[in-house]
Design an enzyme around this catalytic site. Sequence first.
Site, PDB file in Angstrom:
ATOM      1  N   GLY A 178       0.336   9.178   2.015  1.00 52.53           N
ATOM      2  CA  GLY A 178       0.629   7.860   2.569  1.00 52.53           C
ATOM      3  C   GLY A 178      -0.604   7.046   2.915  1.00 52.53           C
ATOM      4  O   GLY A 178      -0.626   5.826   2.728  1.00 52.53           O
ATOM      5  N   ASP A 224       3.085   5.335   4.548  1.00 49.04           N
ATOM      6  CA  ASP A 224       3.225   4.122   3.739  1.00 49.04           C
ATOM      7  C   ASP A 224       4.674   3.682   3.545  1.00 49.04           C
ATOM      8  O   ASP A 224       4.933   2.502   3.283  1.00 49.04           O
ATOM      9  CB  ASP A 224       2.612   4.358   2.354  1.00 49.04           C
ATOM     10  CG  ASP A 224       3.319   5.501   1.623  1.00 49.04           C
ATOM     11  OD1 ASP A 224       3.508   6.574   2.238  1.00 49.04           O
ATOM     12  OD2 ASP A 224       3.692   5.327   0.449  1.00 49.04           O
ATOM     13  N   ARG A 235       2.112   9.289  13.967  1.00 51.15           N
ATOM     14  CA  ARG A 235       1.557   8.895  12.659  1.00 51.15           C
ATOM     15  C   ARG A 235       2.657   8.202  11.828  1.00 51.15           C
ATOM     16  O   ARG A 235       3.779   8.661  11.751  1.00 51.15           O
ATOM     17  CB  ARG A 235       1.051  10.133  11.915  1.00 51.15           C
ATOM     18  CG  ARG A 235       0.499   9.839  10.514  1.00 51.15           C
ATOM     19  CD  ARG A 235       1.516  10.081   9.436  1.00 51.15           C
ATOM     20  NE  ARG A 235       0.960   9.959   8.086  1.00 51.15           N
ATOM     21  CZ  ARG A 235       1.683   9.948   6.984  1.00 51.15           C
ATOM     22  NH1 ARG A 235       2.995  10.039   7.056  1.00 51.15           N
ATOM     23  NH2 ARG A 235       1.128   9.858   5.803  1.00 51.15           N
ATOM     24  N   THR A 280       9.389  12.678   0.060  1.00 48.62           N
ATOM     25  CA  THR A 280       9.955  11.380   0.462  1.00 48.62           C
ATOM     26  C   THR A 280      11.131  11.148  -0.462  1.00 48.62           C
ATOM     27  O   THR A 280      11.236  11.821  -1.492  1.00 48.62           O
ATOM     28  CB  THR A 280       8.893  10.260   0.281  1.00 48.62           C
ATOM     29  OG1 THR A 280       7.955  10.312   1.354  1.00 48.62           O
ATOM     30  CG2 THR A 280       9.478   8.862   0.256  1.00 48.62           C
TER      31      THR A 280
HETATM   32  N1  ASP Z   1       4.321   8.972   1.512  1.00 41.99           N
HETATM   33  C1  ASP Z   1       4.901   9.814   2.528  1.00 41.99           C
HETATM   34  C2  ASP Z   1       4.123   9.647   3.805  1.00 41.99           C
HETATM   35  O1  ASP Z   1       2.929   9.558   3.745  1.00 41.99           O
HETATM   36  C3  ASP Z   1       4.913  11.266   2.147  1.00 41.99           C
HETATM   37  C4  ASP Z   1       5.290  11.554   0.715  1.00 41.99           C
HETATM   38  O2  ASP Z   1       5.781  10.696   0.020  1.00 41.99           O
HETATM   39  O3  ASP Z   1       5.125  12.667   0.266  1.00 41.99           O
HETATM   40  O4  ASP Z   1       4.693   9.649   4.841  1.00 41.99           O
END
Ligand code: ASP
Length: 308
Positions: free
Chosen positions: A230, A207, A204, A176
Amino acid sequence: MTKPFSIAIHGGAGVMPRRDMTPEREAGYNVALSRALEPGKAVLSRGGSALDAVTGAVAALEDEPLFNAGRGAVFTREGNQEMDAAIMDGRDRSAGAVAGVSTIRNPIHAARAVMERTEHVLMIGAGAVAIAREAGLVFEDDRYFFTRDRWEALQDTLRMEASGTLDDDPSRRHGTVGAVARDRQGNLAAATSTGGMTAKRSGRVGDSPIIGAGTFADNATCAVSATGDGEAFMRLLVAHEIDARMRLAAATLVQAATAVVMSDLGVIGGSGGLIAVAGDGSMVLPFNSDGMYRAWCIEGRDPETAIY
Ligand code: ASP
């Protein structure tokens, strides 16, 4: 009186395991992080707003194919890219977010358009894309977003799932990008953008675009941008939990963020980290994973980057 600005960015907790990290690769990540810090720093150095700084830094990270957001986003099981992004202004808690979008070159600009051009906070799919068109944002085709590494990560994941040998290599699973800043006026802002998790089901949402989970800002407490599993970050409402502990339990930013990341997250099996800045300009960048691509700068000091 003006205050010294602070800015921090992250390129996700989905870091390459140390054993696979060569000095050349490490240098490449550090250069990419330093480059992405610049637009945000430039805004703040000329007296601009924290909101513009985090927008500029996240857009630069989205343009960088090494990170899982915008160009270089991971693929769904079906081989598509569905991106999420959010932005929040600590001055008045105004916020905008998009989820499940594709073709928009910089989803963070779409999140900002939702904040500034609609009465809504979170928009998905076709409706979010329509706002981006109205705002005159740049669109790209699939070739722009495609990277071979992410495509291979999907194929490896599907193969491992089929043979029951799925490992938890974070660099293949997720990533991210995000930024938090305090400007010279003392205002805070946070922004986060992601392609989500490799091989996620279509539809899907993680977060990152959920205000209070992966993204949050309030001048009275802190600005937070998270990265990691997330689902765990949503169940804990990580970013808002930090704000609540500062506001209601008089915790400092370091105390609140450290407790949530190093203790609470582990209890429900969540891995990841976050970057956060408080109203006094102090910053914290905790993670319970092997590493988190990150860079930061406080006015008057040299910028720094780190991975592990
Ligand atoms: N938090 C992000 C998600 O769940 C993925 C990540 O930060 O690695 O989409």
